[in-house]
Enzyme design. Sequence first.
Site, mmCIF file in Angstrom:
data_model
loop_
_atom_site.group_PDB
_atom_site.id
_atom_site.type_symbol
_atom_site.label_atom_id
_atom_site.label_comp_id
_atom_site.label_asym_id
_atom_site.label_seq_id
_atom_site.Cartn_x
_atom_site.Cartn_y
_atom_site.Cartn_z
ATOM 1 N N ARG A 73 1.185 -3.979 12.790
ATOM 2 C CA ARG A 73 0.495 -4.352 14.023
ATOM 3 C C ARG A 73 1.087 -5.655 14.531
ATOM 4 O O ARG A 73 1.388 -6.560 13.742
ATOM 5 C CB ARG A 73 -1.015 -4.542 13.784
ATOM 6 N N ILE B 252 2.272 2.949 2.444
ATOM 7 C CA ILE B 252 3.470 2.898 3.297
ATOM 8 C C ILE B 252 4.488 1.917 2.713
ATOM 9 O O ILE B 252 5.690 2.214 2.635
ATOM 10 C CB ILE B 252 3.109 2.538 4.757
ATOM 11 N N THR C 153 6.285 -2.584 11.616
ATOM 12 C CA THR C 153 5.759 -1.297 12.084
ATOM 13 C C THR C 153 4.249 -1.248 11.844
ATOM 14 O O THR C 153 3.660 -0.162 11.890
ATOM 15 C CB THR C 153 6.416 -0.120 11.327
ATOM 16 N N GLY D 79 0.856 -1.198 0.000
ATOM 17 C CA GLY D 79 0.000 0.000 0.000
ATOM 18 C C GLY D 79 0.881 1.233 0.000
ATOM 19 O O GLY D 79 2.061 1.169 -0.372
ATOM 20 N N HIS E 228 5.649 1.548 19.631
ATOM 21 C CA HIS E 228 4.599 1.965 18.678
ATOM 22 C C HIS E 228 4.722 3.469 18.353
ATOM 23 O O HIS E 228 3.821 4.250 18.665
ATOM 24 C CB HIS E 228 3.196 1.650 19.235
ATOM 25 N N GLU F 17 -0.288 -4.239 23.787
ATOM 26 C CA GLU F 17 0.436 -2.979 24.080
ATOM 27 C C GLU F 17 -0.220 -2.262 25.245
ATOM 28 O O GLU F 17 -1.450 -2.260 25.326
ATOM 29 C CB GLU F 17 0.421 -2.085 22.839
HETATM 30 C C1 GLV Z 1 -0.700 3.875 13.903
HETATM 31 O O1 GLV Z 1 -0.349 2.781 14.184
HETATM 32 C C2 GLV Z 1 -1.913 4.168 13.213
HETATM 33 O O2 GLV Z 1 -2.701 3.248 12.939
HETATM 34 O O3 GLV Z 1 -2.161 5.354 12.952
#
Ligand code: GLV
Length: 323
Positions: free
Chosen positions: A236, A160, A234, A158, A284, A265
């Site tokens: 989940r 990112i 980075t 995607g 996170h 978390e």
């Molecule tokens: C961060 O993890 C988000 O989902 O914005």
Amino acid sequence: MMRKVFVTHQLPGGRIHELAQLCDMNVWMGPGLLPASRLRSELAGCHGLVCLLTDRIDKTLLDAMPALQFVSSMSVGVDHVDVQALSERGIPLGNTPGVLVDTTADTAFALLLAAARRVAEADRFVRRGDWTEANAWAPEFFTGKDVSGATLGIVGLGEIGQAVARRAAGFGMRVVAWNRAPREVPGVEMLTLDELLACSDFVSIHVALAQETRNLLDASKIGLMKPGAVLVNTARGGIVDENALAAALANGRLSAAGIDVFAKEPVLADNPLLALPNVVITPHIGSATICTRALMADMAVANAIAALQGQVMPCCVNPQVYD
Ligand code: GLV
């Protein structure tokens, strides 16, 4: 009468004051995060909710909020929200994609480099006072793994994932990717997930957490990874089987990992990843720059304002509620 909107945390950004003028706004001032029990009591009678990814918005909560008309989350991920339950009630859910793409890709790359070159481990070594004449520069002292020229496998291409691919190109990496829907991105070779895992020196995860991606990297997939590979997450925590990952890191099957997200978390003290020197850990912070967090907050507020004004949210996860 003005409608009631509850904001579960003080927000940065410049637009929260606009929201305050449009509704009867109540902000949780802490200390800390709003406990779930307080969320329930604060929300009875509320028409709108602006929340964070740390707030669990489930059916029980929704049942306690019969007047709720919208939810706006200051996050791109919405796995903390029961989206189906909201949609069934015709309630729009806003999120904040786009603005955190580069910041999160930077975090992934920071973890990738730190894990490859043992940056956190080396930092701890120096601070502990272990850098002595007897234990100093030597041919194999703190040797890590080359990034330049290596193969990076991107799981989820995607926005990112694509931003990570651009960074990797700058490091002279070969970039391969797997995505559920077909994607064509220049400079990126699309593979099956199994092929990607088998050939990648570095694997970086960029899929959302959903039913289909929970435990996507389970013990058997981790077993397919190239010996000595590095895993970066980075996205989940729930996407990776943490126990299987820890076992592969402990027995040397994988060389290192960079982990920003955990299944639970804040991370539990007995999480096996915490005990491993070859895991770089951050709490996170993928999107955590001052600028990006302000943009995310403003976007969450813009979604809430649109909902209050009877308009379609600019970024809505379940736009079918407007049909
Ligand atoms: C961060 O993890 C988000 O989902 O914005």
